[in-house]
Design a protein around this motif. Structure first.
Motif, PDB file in Angstrom:
ATOM      1  N   TYR A  80       2.102   1.618  -3.681  1.00 57.60           N
ATOM      2  CA  TYR A  80       1.074   1.819  -4.703  1.00 57.60           C
ATOM      3  C   TYR A  80       0.051   2.890  -4.339  1.00 57.60           C
ATOM      4  N   GLU A  81      -0.164   3.113  -3.028  1.00 56.99           N
ATOM      5  CA  GLU A  81      -1.094   4.148  -2.561  1.00 56.99           C
ATOM      6  C   GLU A  81      -0.426   4.935  -1.435  1.00 56.99           C
ATOM      7  N   PRO A  82       0.611   5.681  -1.742  1.00 52.32           N
ATOM      8  CA  PRO A  82       1.453   6.293  -0.705  1.00 52.32           C
ATOM      9  C   PRO A  82       0.758   7.337   0.164  1.00 52.32           C
ATOM     10  N   ASN A  83      -0.339   7.897  -0.303  1.00 48.68           N
ATOM     11  CA  ASN A  83      -0.998   8.949   0.476  1.00 48.68           C
ATOM     12  C   ASN A  83      -2.229   8.459   1.224  1.00 48.68           C
ATOM     13  N   ARG A 132       0.837  -1.210   0.000  1.00 51.80           N
ATOM     14  CA  ARG A 132       0.000   0.000   0.000  1.00 51.80           C
ATOM     15  C   ARG A 132       0.869   1.257   0.000  1.00 51.80           C
ATOM     16  N   SER A 160       2.418   7.732  -6.659  1.00 48.84           N
ATOM     17  CA  SER A 160       2.155   6.302  -6.729  1.00 48.84           C
ATOM     18  C   SER A 160       3.092   5.640  -7.729  1.00 48.84           C
ATOM     19  N   TYR A 161       3.593   4.457  -7.370  1.00 44.81           N
ATOM     20  CA  TYR A 161       4.450   3.688  -8.255  1.00 44.81           C
ATOM     21  C   TYR A 161       3.731   2.422  -8.729  1.00 44.81           C
ATOM     22  N   LYS A 162       2.412   2.483  -8.758  1.00 42.61           N
ATOM     23  CA  LYS A 162       1.604   1.312  -9.080  1.00 42.61           C
ATOM     24  C   LYS A 162       1.905   0.763 -10.467  1.00 42.61           C
TER      25      LYS A 162
END
Length: 317
Positions: A277-280, A274, A294-296
């Motif tokens: 992919y969902e850093p915030n 998370r 995001s590095y998704k």
């Protein structure tokens, strides 16, 4: 650091410096000349010496002179600048391609064999073509000793090239304000003998390579953090930067803010996923929201696995 520019560090130095000296010399000449005329006429025609104003007829000859001469000078300065710019835009076909990635707040360099470094290595005496990619905001790639500078705009492909003529180490800067740690966005270019560069780029050192015996899982993790610029905001030794350190991260609990409310969670595999992919979504208490993208669609599953192994290693020390 080798910053001696008395010898040409790149093929552009003499041309750029000549243009600068030419334009600066003309500007300085007219600055001194016009200032001297102003001072002379202020003194010569001051009120005590010329109590009554004298009418002076215009001169067509003077009008022509100070129209033609400045036009010639401006066109000559334009020619110097244009010829230098054109030369820098004509990339040689045999130039060695190196992908240069900028993100807040680091540069990384990827070679044809998959090797990724945070220092730019280039061979002496051979043209290098840098494919510039900005992943988040505006950056600007600048090597003062080489006289090369190019803005990097997200979504826009740009390239610059140069040929290094002198071995040594030279500073790389980001010359476009890009956020909180802009002043820390620095790197190095190391000019090495051509045979050393060839040997370095023959080895497949990519962390993505399957069954790559050159790197172990820990080295692969380090390579990935360099590839995505993680070291610009995070550390491996517990030091606090823009983001939390990944030292002793696995299996520990930490307090995070979710929609403004505090929660205590365990840093396990799901949490790491998370965070990447969902850093915030979950912000560790004491850190700012919105500084990480995001590095998704960038970090692959294999890279994620190698990062986990690296984090486990840092948590066991």
């Amino acid at each position: 650091m080798n910053e001696d520019t008395t010898q040409n560090a790149s093929s552009f130095v003499s041309q750029v410096d000549s243009a600068f000296v030419f334009i600066f010399g003309i500007s300085l000449f007219f600055l001194v000349g016009i200032t001297a005329f102003l001072v002379y006429y202020i003194i010569r025609y001051r009120k005590s010496k010329n109590a009554e104003a004298t009418h002076i007829e215009g001169s067509n000859t003077l009008e022509i002179i100070w129209t033609i001469i400045p036009t010639i000078l401006v066109l000559s300065m334009f020619y110097y600048g244009w010829s230098g710019w054109k030369f820098q835009r004509d990339i040689p076909e045999d130039a060695i391609p190196i992908k240069t990635i900028a993100r807040m707040w680091s540069f990384t360099f990827q070679y044809e064999n998959g090797l990724i470094t945070d220092t730019l290595y280039v061979p002496k005496g051979k043209a290098v073509n840098l494919d510039l990619v900005a992943l988040d905001v505006l950056h600007s790639f600048y090597i003062p000793a080489f006289r090369v500078k190019q803005d990097m705009v997200p979504g826009k492909q740009t390239n610059i090239w140069f040929e290094s003529e002198k071995e040594g180490e030279y500073e790389i800067y980001c010359a476009e304000y890009c956020g909180l740690r802009h002043s820390y966005m620095r790197s190095l270019v190391k000019v090495i003998p051509a045979n050393e560069f060839e040997a370095m780029t023959k080895i497949d050192s990519s962390a993505l390579a399957i069954n790559n015996e050159v790197v172990d899982s820990r080295q692969a993790g380090i390579s990935i953090t360099r590839k995505y610029g993680c070291n610009a905001c995070h550390t491996a030794d517990g030091t606090k930067l823009v983001g939390p350190s990944y030292k002793n991260i696995m299996g520990r609990t930490r307090v995070v803010l979710i929609d403004g409310e505090e929660h205590e969670i365990e840093a396990d595999e799901a949490y790491i996923r998370r965070s990447i992919y969902e850093p915030n979504a979950e912000i560790v208490k004491g850190f700012e929201k919105g500084l990480m993208l995001s590095y998704k669609d960038q970090v692959t599953e294999e890279e994620f696995t190698q990062l986990l192994e690296y984090f486990y290693y840092l948590s066991e020390q």
